[in-house]
Enzyme design. Sequence first.
Site, PDB file in Angstrom:
ATOM      1  N   GLU A  48       0.850  -1.195   0.000  1.00 41.50           N
ATOM      2  CA  GLU A  48       0.000   0.000   0.000  1.00 41.50           C
ATOM      3  C   GLU A  48       0.881   1.238   0.000  1.00 41.50           C
ATOM      4  OE1 GLU A  48      -2.988  -0.045   3.023  1.00 41.50           O
ATOM      5  OE2 GLU A  48      -3.738  -2.018   2.412  1.00 41.50           O
ATOM      6  N   PRO A  49       0.308   2.385  -0.360  1.00 43.89           N
ATOM      7  CA  PRO A  49       1.128   3.608  -0.409  1.00 43.89           C
ATOM      8  C   PRO A  49       1.876   3.854   0.898  1.00 43.89           C
ATOM      9  CG  PRO A  49      -1.014   4.020  -1.393  1.00 43.89           C
ATOM     10  CD  PRO A  49      -1.060   2.617  -0.845  1.00 43.89           C
ATOM     11  N   GLN A 104      30.342  -1.282 -17.632  1.00 42.46           N
ATOM     12  CA  GLN A 104      31.713  -0.756 -17.612  1.00 42.46           C
ATOM     13  C   GLN A 104      32.530  -1.326 -18.781  1.00 42.46           C
ATOM     14  OE1 GLN A 104      32.470   1.527 -15.425  1.00 42.46           O
ATOM     15  NE2 GLN A 104      34.598   1.800 -16.051  1.00 42.46           N
ATOM     16  N   ALA A 112       2.360   1.310   3.274  1.00 43.73           N
ATOM     17  CA  ALA A 112       2.790   0.043   3.880  1.00 43.73           C
ATOM     18  C   ALA A 112       3.594  -0.775   2.880  1.00 43.73           C
ATOM     19  CB  ALA A 112       1.581  -0.752   4.365  1.00 43.73           C
ATOM     20  N   THR A 116      12.614  -6.120   0.285  1.00 43.90           N
ATOM     21  CA  THR A 116      13.881  -5.460  -0.061  1.00 43.90           C
ATOM     22  C   THR A 116      15.058  -6.318   0.411  1.00 43.90           C
ATOM     23  OG1 THR A 116      13.949  -4.338   2.069  1.00 43.90           O
ATOM     24  CG2 THR A 116      12.849  -3.163   0.273  1.00 43.90           C
ATOM     25  N   SER A 117      16.251  -5.961  -0.059  1.00 44.76           N
ATOM     26  CA  SER A 117      17.446  -6.678   0.390  1.00 44.76           C
ATOM     27  C   SER A 117      17.566  -6.606   1.912  1.00 44.76           C
ATOM     28  CB  SER A 117      18.695  -6.086  -0.263  1.00 44.76           C
ATOM     29  OG  SER A 117      18.689  -6.378  -1.644  1.00 44.76           O
ATOM     30  N   GLU A 121       9.247  -7.495  -3.716  1.00 44.80           N
ATOM     31  CA  GLU A 121       9.009  -8.748  -2.971  1.00 44.80           C
ATOM     32  C   GLU A 121       9.950  -8.914  -1.787  1.00 44.80           C
ATOM     33  OE1 GLU A 121       7.655 -12.342  -4.728  1.00 44.80           O
ATOM     34  OE2 GLU A 121       7.353 -11.377  -6.665  1.00 44.80           O
TER      35      GLU A 121
END
Lengths: 256, 382
Positions: free
Chosen positions: B127-128, B339, B130, B368-369, B366
């Site tokens: 959600e915006p 590079q 959450a 974050t790190s 899904e």
Amino acid sequence: MKICVCVKHVPDTAATIKLAGDTAFDDADVKFISNPYDEFGIEEAVSIVEKEGGEVVIVTIGKEAATSTIRSAMAMGAHRAIHVKTDGQFLDSTLTARALKAVMEEDGLPDLIFTGKGSVDTESFQTQYRLAKSLGLPIVNEVSTLTLEGQKAIAQREIGGGEKQVLELGLPCVIGATKGLNEPRYPKFPDIMKAKKKEIKEMALSELGINEADAKVTMEKMEAVPERSGAKMIEGSVDDQVTELVRILKEEEKVI
Amino acid sequence: MDFDLTKEQEMIRKEVRNFAQKEIAPIAGELDEKEEFSEKLTRKMGEIGLFGMFVSEDYEGQAMDYISYIIAVEEIARVDGSQAATIAAGNSLGIGPIFYFGTEEQKQKYLPKLCAGEGLWGFGLTEPTAGSDAGGSKTTAVLEGDEWVINGSKIFITNAACDLTMGVTVQAITGTRDNGKPEYSCILVEKGTPGFKAVPMHKKMMWRASNTAELYFDNVRVPKENILGKKGDGFHQMLQTLDGGRLSIGAMGLGGAQGGFDLALKYAKEREQFGQPISKFQAIAFKLADCAMEIECARNLLYKACWLKSNHRSFEKEAAMGKLYCSEVMSRVVDHAVQIHGGYGLMKEYNVERFYRDQKLLEIGEGTSEVQRIVISRFIGC
């Protein structure tokens, strides 16, 4: 209707080929695929049988690893396969055609035979003609449109300059398939799973009474195509350029 | 120990690679540039069986093992992140919850079309206000008579606002638990239900050819039977769905890393400077060697997590590790790849530029790190 499709397991034309010894190449990292022209044959055979009933039998003469190519053909909808095993990648067209003929006679002659217009590895463009001749069947190669009408096949082939030749053949016959005949389908995953349960009859070349030593063509040497050297620009007046060109052709290249 | 894939898994890889190279590669750059979701391509992916891969034949799925599914996502991602997103979200988030938690009736109603790729289904969680704090979501569903009445909004929902979208699974607060915390349930909402609006989100940096939506629920009424599983199961269902989803995001990182590496290796062998291919210079060769090593590690880790799942063993820790590691490997690999391409790597004519952008989502979506590190640290007893 029973249709046989002759399918060859070939190195991908995009693969980097490294020579190994005089007459072989290192196939460890080379991706092998179904000969692309044979895939038009598989697609055509499968769609004919989907409409009219019958079975599609894949016949492959090739080394052990050719199984993956055979399974792909089965995932496209072929019903069963016969795999005649060879030791190496290269078998000359005479023996290949003889093996195909022997297999088809033993399995029961089909109503229609597809091959590709040629194979992308050796590009001999002979096997289909030799097979047709030995079975006494008519053949058209490079067929881009095919329709069946009862016991007749109407085949169209491009003959250059935008012209098309339309030929009528009696069944059974041999059709050399090429681009334009259809769009080979991508196998659906469930069909890939089902393909593993389909029958592949395996046999050795010797079981057909064929000895690889009887080949009419033997491989003498395999060489990489030499890289083209850069162009050499000749400077100066027109007279000087012509004089220099003639000198090079005579003295350096020794062609005149 | 057996590191060999089965013959069928090998064939899936070969066929998906072939499909991706012939059908996706030629148009991936253009779809990305135009920010266009292709219904035609999605249907083609459905035709070969890329949706419903782990769903049984009873619901017209492809009934394959989880590794085959992951290999398929990997091979698509090797060519294009956007299409891999459509597949991964379609399977793990769209089809997965209905298949794992739905009633027989719900499965019969929705799965056959979804498994054929003739329809897509969204999974409305974020959600915006959450994101990582999924417990902070505000969308509510109140039972009034025989109907749920849903109010709230969701954001960043894949596959939820295109013509193929048939509906969404929405997680909503349906009450209060004994400990005073909100109780969550998942509810199925079909497209076209009055009060439900799905708006496509544009101006994305990455995955530009995948469909992303904002969802609005304004007094949306759906039958009581549309609840997924039992009332109050929503949080659990979400966690389980994300565990599986992590494997598919991992597959996108692995495939993307492989794709970026393929481009870099090819370029390094062709590009000549100072009279030789740049792949012969140690500065470049070592970069490529590191990439090859990390991709190998990533593949082994991810496949092991899938193997654990396929064998019904606990896989949550390995799934978090796989998702985290694969996405960060892709980050490092595409950085090297750009590079190595030098100035050309900054141009859209070179595909490596797209891989560089597409990578960033994998470290955010899904879980974050940072969230993955929390999950792993809890598993190891911190």
